[in-house]
Design a protein around this motif. Sequence first.
Motif, PDB file in Angstrom:
ATOM      1  N   ALA A   1       0.837  -1.204   0.000  1.00 56.11           N
ATOM      2  CA  ALA A   1       0.000   0.000   0.000  1.00 56.11           C
ATOM      3  C   ALA A   1       0.870   1.250   0.000  1.00 56.11           C
ATOM      4  O   ALA A   1       0.547   2.242  -0.678  1.00 56.11           O
ATOM      5  N   ASP A   2       1.981   1.222   0.709  1.00 56.11           N
ATOM      6  CA  ASP A   2       2.909   2.351   0.739  1.00 56.11           C
ATOM      7  C   ASP A   2       3.499   2.611  -0.642  1.00 56.11           C
ATOM      8  O   ASP A   2       3.624   3.762  -1.083  1.00 56.11           O
ATOM      9  N   GLU A   3       3.840   1.548  -1.346  1.00 52.24           N
ATOM     10  CA  GLU A   3       4.384   1.696  -2.698  1.00 52.24           C
ATOM     11  C   GLU A   3       3.342   2.293  -3.645  1.00 52.24           C
ATOM     12  O   GLU A   3       3.654   3.167  -4.460  1.00 52.24           O
ATOM     13  N   VAL A   4       2.106   1.835  -3.530  1.00 53.06           N
ATOM     14  CA  VAL A   4       1.034   2.377  -4.377  1.00 53.06           C
ATOM     15  C   VAL A   4       0.797   3.843  -4.042  1.00 53.06           C
ATOM     16  O   VAL A   4       0.626   4.678  -4.948  1.00 53.06           O
ATOM     17  N   LEU A   5       0.799   4.185  -2.768  1.00 49.38           N
ATOM     18  CA  LEU A   5       0.607   5.583  -2.363  1.00 49.38           C
ATOM     19  C   LEU A   5       1.730   6.475  -2.892  1.00 49.38           C
ATOM     20  O   LEU A   5       1.487   7.633  -3.253  1.00 49.38           O
ATOM     21  N   ALA A   6       2.934   5.949  -2.962  1.00 49.61           N
ATOM     22  CA  ALA A   6       4.047   6.726  -3.520  1.00 49.61           C
ATOM     23  C   ALA A   6       3.794   7.038  -4.994  1.00 49.61           C
ATOM     24  O   ALA A   6       4.020   8.165  -5.446  1.00 49.61           O
TER      25      ALA A   6
ATOM     26  N   LYS B   1      14.676   2.800  -2.927  1.00 48.52           N
ATOM     27  CA  LYS B   1      13.578   3.035  -1.990  1.00 48.52           C
ATOM     28  C   LYS B   1      13.608   4.462  -1.453  1.00 48.52           C
ATOM     29  O   LYS B   1      12.585   5.137  -1.389  1.00 48.52           O
ATOM     30  N   VAL B   2      14.783   4.935  -1.067  1.00 50.90           N
ATOM     31  CA  VAL B   2      14.900   6.302  -0.566  1.00 50.90           C
ATOM     32  C   VAL B   2      14.540   7.300  -1.661  1.00 50.90           C
ATOM     33  O   VAL B   2      13.844   8.295  -1.411  1.00 50.90           O
ATOM     34  N   LEU B   3      14.978   7.048  -2.890  1.00 47.39           N
ATOM     35  CA  LEU B   3      14.653   7.956  -3.994  1.00 47.39           C
ATOM     36  C   LEU B   3      13.154   7.998  -4.281  1.00 47.39           C
ATOM     37  O   LEU B   3      12.576   9.070  -4.462  1.00 47.39           O
TER      38      LEU B   3
ATOM     39  N   SER C   1      11.089  11.194  -3.148  1.00 45.81           N
ATOM     40  CA  SER C   1      10.486  12.036  -4.196  1.00 45.81           C
ATOM     41  C   SER C   1       8.974  12.126  -4.022  1.00 45.81           C
ATOM     42  O   SER C   1       8.382  13.177  -4.282  1.00 45.81           O
ATOM     43  N   ALA C   2       8.341  11.055  -3.556  1.00 46.88           N
ATOM     44  CA  ALA C   2       6.893  11.114  -3.294  1.00 46.88           C
ATOM     45  C   ALA C   2       6.597  12.078  -2.150  1.00 46.88           C
ATOM     46  O   ALA C   2       5.622  12.844  -2.201  1.00 46.88           O
ATOM     47  N   THR C   3       7.439  12.058  -1.122  1.00 46.69           N
ATOM     48  CA  THR C   3       7.262  12.994  -0.009  1.00 46.69           C
ATOM     49  C   THR C   3       7.449  14.428  -0.469  1.00 46.69           C
ATOM     50  O   THR C   3       6.642  15.311  -0.147  1.00 46.69           O
ATOM     51  N   LEU C   4       8.496  14.676  -1.241  1.00 46.21           N
ATOM     52  CA  LEU C   4       8.719  16.027  -1.770  1.00 46.21           C
ATOM     53  C   LEU C   4       7.596  16.456  -2.714  1.00 46.21           C
ATOM     54  O   LEU C   4       7.227  17.629  -2.757  1.00 46.21           O
ATOM     55  N   ALA C   5       7.056  15.514  -3.466  1.00 47.18           N
ATOM     56  CA  ALA C   5       5.954  15.833  -4.375  1.00 47.18           C
ATOM     57  C   ALA C   5       4.728  16.296  -3.593  1.00 47.18           C
ATOM     58  O   ALA C   5       4.079  17.281  -3.966  1.00 47.18           O
ATOM     59  N   LEU C   6       4.411  15.596  -2.516  1.00 45.32           N
ATOM     60  CA  LEU C   6       3.274  16.007  -1.690  1.00 45.32           C
ATOM     61  C   LEU C   6       3.526  17.368  -1.049  1.00 45.32           C
ATOM     62  O   LEU C   6       2.636  18.217  -0.974  1.00 45.32           O
ATOM     63  N   TRP C   7       4.742  17.582  -0.597  1.00 44.73           N
ATOM     64  CA  TRP C   7       5.106  18.855   0.021  1.00 44.73           C
ATOM     65  C   TRP C   7       4.964  19.992  -0.992  1.00 44.73           C
ATOM     66  O   TRP C   7       4.365  21.018  -0.703  1.00 44.73           O
ATOM     67  N   ASP C   8       5.508  19.786  -2.178  1.00 45.34           N
ATOM     68  CA  ASP C   8       5.466  20.818  -3.217  1.00 45.34           C
ATOM     69  C   ASP C   8       4.053  21.068  -3.734  1.00 45.34           C
ATOM     70  O   ASP C   8       3.735  22.164  -4.182  1.00 45.34           O
ATOM     71  N   ALA C   9       3.200  20.051  -3.658  1.00 44.76           N
ATOM     72  CA  ALA C   9       1.817  20.206  -4.114  1.00 44.76           C
ATOM     73  C   ALA C   9       0.958  20.934  -3.084  1.00 44.76           C
ATOM     74  O   ALA C   9      -0.237  21.115  -3.305  1.00 44.76           O
ATOM     75  N   GLY C  10       1.558  21.327  -1.964  1.00 41.01           N
ATOM     76  CA  GLY C  10       0.830  22.110  -0.978  1.00 41.01           C
ATOM     77  C   GLY C  10       0.237  21.297   0.156  1.00 41.01           C
ATOM     78  O   GLY C  10      -0.692  21.754   0.818  1.00 41.01           O
ATOM     79  N   HIS C  11       0.780  20.113   0.404  1.00 42.71           N
ATOM     80  CA  HIS C  11       0.287  19.245   1.474  1.00 42.71           C
ATOM     81  C   HIS C  11       1.426  18.841   2.409  1.00 42.71           C
ATOM     82  O   HIS C  11       1.793  17.660   2.471  1.00 42.71           O
ATOM     83  N   PRO C  12       1.994  19.791   3.155  1.00 44.63           N
ATOM     84  CA  PRO C  12       3.141  19.455   4.012  1.00 44.63           C
ATOM     85  C   PRO C  12       2.811  18.469   5.135  1.00 44.63           C
ATOM     86  O   PRO C  12       3.633  17.612   5.456  1.00 44.63           O
ATOM     87  N   SER C  13       1.626  18.565   5.719  1.00 43.85           N
ATOM     88  CA  SER C  13       1.291  17.626   6.791  1.00 43.85           C
ATOM     89  C   SER C  13       1.090  16.213   6.242  1.00 43.85           C
ATOM     90  O   SER C  13       1.486  15.228   6.866  1.00 43.85           O
ATOM     91  N   LEU C  14       0.505  16.111   5.064  1.00 43.19           N
ATOM     92  CA  LEU C  14       0.350  14.810   4.419  1.00 43.19           C
ATOM     93  C   LEU C  14       1.713  14.234   4.035  1.00 43.19           C
ATOM     94  O   LEU C  14       1.950  13.024   4.163  1.00 43.19           O
ATOM     95  N   ALA C  15       2.614  15.105   3.593  1.00 43.85           N
ATOM     96  CA  ALA C  15       3.968  14.662   3.246  1.00 43.85           C
ATOM     97  C   ALA C  15       4.691  14.123   4.477  1.00 43.85           C
ATOM     98  O   ALA C  15       5.342  13.077   4.414  1.00 43.85           O
TER      99      ALA C  15
ATOM    100  N   LEU D   1       5.881  10.263   5.065  1.00 47.59           N
ATOM    101  CA  LEU D   1       7.274   9.943   5.365  1.00 47.59           C
ATOM    102  C   LEU D   1       7.382   9.062   6.611  1.00 47.59           C
ATOM    103  O   LEU D   1       8.105   8.055   6.615  1.00 47.59           O
ATOM    104  N   VAL D   2       6.641   9.408   7.650  1.00 49.89           N
ATOM    105  CA  VAL D   2       6.668   8.612   8.886  1.00 49.89           C
ATOM    106  C   VAL D   2       6.100   7.221   8.624  1.00 49.89           C
ATOM    107  O   VAL D   2       6.665   6.207   9.069  1.00 49.89           O
ATOM    108  N   PHE D   3       4.979   7.146   7.897  1.00 49.37           N
ATOM    109  CA  PHE D   3       4.375   5.855   7.572  1.00 49.37           C
ATOM    110  C   PHE D   3       5.335   4.992   6.763  1.00 49.37           C
ATOM    111  O   PHE D   3       5.513   3.802   7.056  1.00 49.37           O
TER     112      PHE D   3
END
Length: 127
Positions: free
Chosen positions: A14-19, A68-70, A74-88, A92-94
């Motif tokens: 599920a984490d991979e799909v969410l990424a 895996k880190v890349l 990049s998925a975390t940075l994508a969420l952050w850049d899209a305006g969702h820092p708390s979701l990012a 990341l923690v998940f």
Amino acid sequence: MRVLAWWVLFLVFADEVLAMVALGYWGWHQDPRWLWVWLLPLLATQAWFWFASPKARYGHWLGRPVVKVLVFGSATLALWDAGHPSLAAAFLVFSAAVNALALLPAVTRVLDESTPPVVEQRRRSGA
């Protein structure tokens, strides 16, 4: 313990799909969106397939964690850049927690037991 191990593996999937969804979401907000919305998830999926999946053809001790880190980074940075820092931050923690749980011996044992012998031979030989 086997049921818990399979739940951990399900959460890893599920984490991979969410990424991939996060990368596609970011691509939708870029220009030209018709290109980025499918190209980024496709590239990440291919990198995962060849280097980071449990049965990856070119997965090894260094390549697997780097990819895996890349991908998750990049998925975390994508969420952050899209305006969702708390979701990012939550993603990341998940991701870190689930992938750490996946390294437990009980979980890796279940994964090794479910691997067909031919694939296991190929993985051990480095082919």
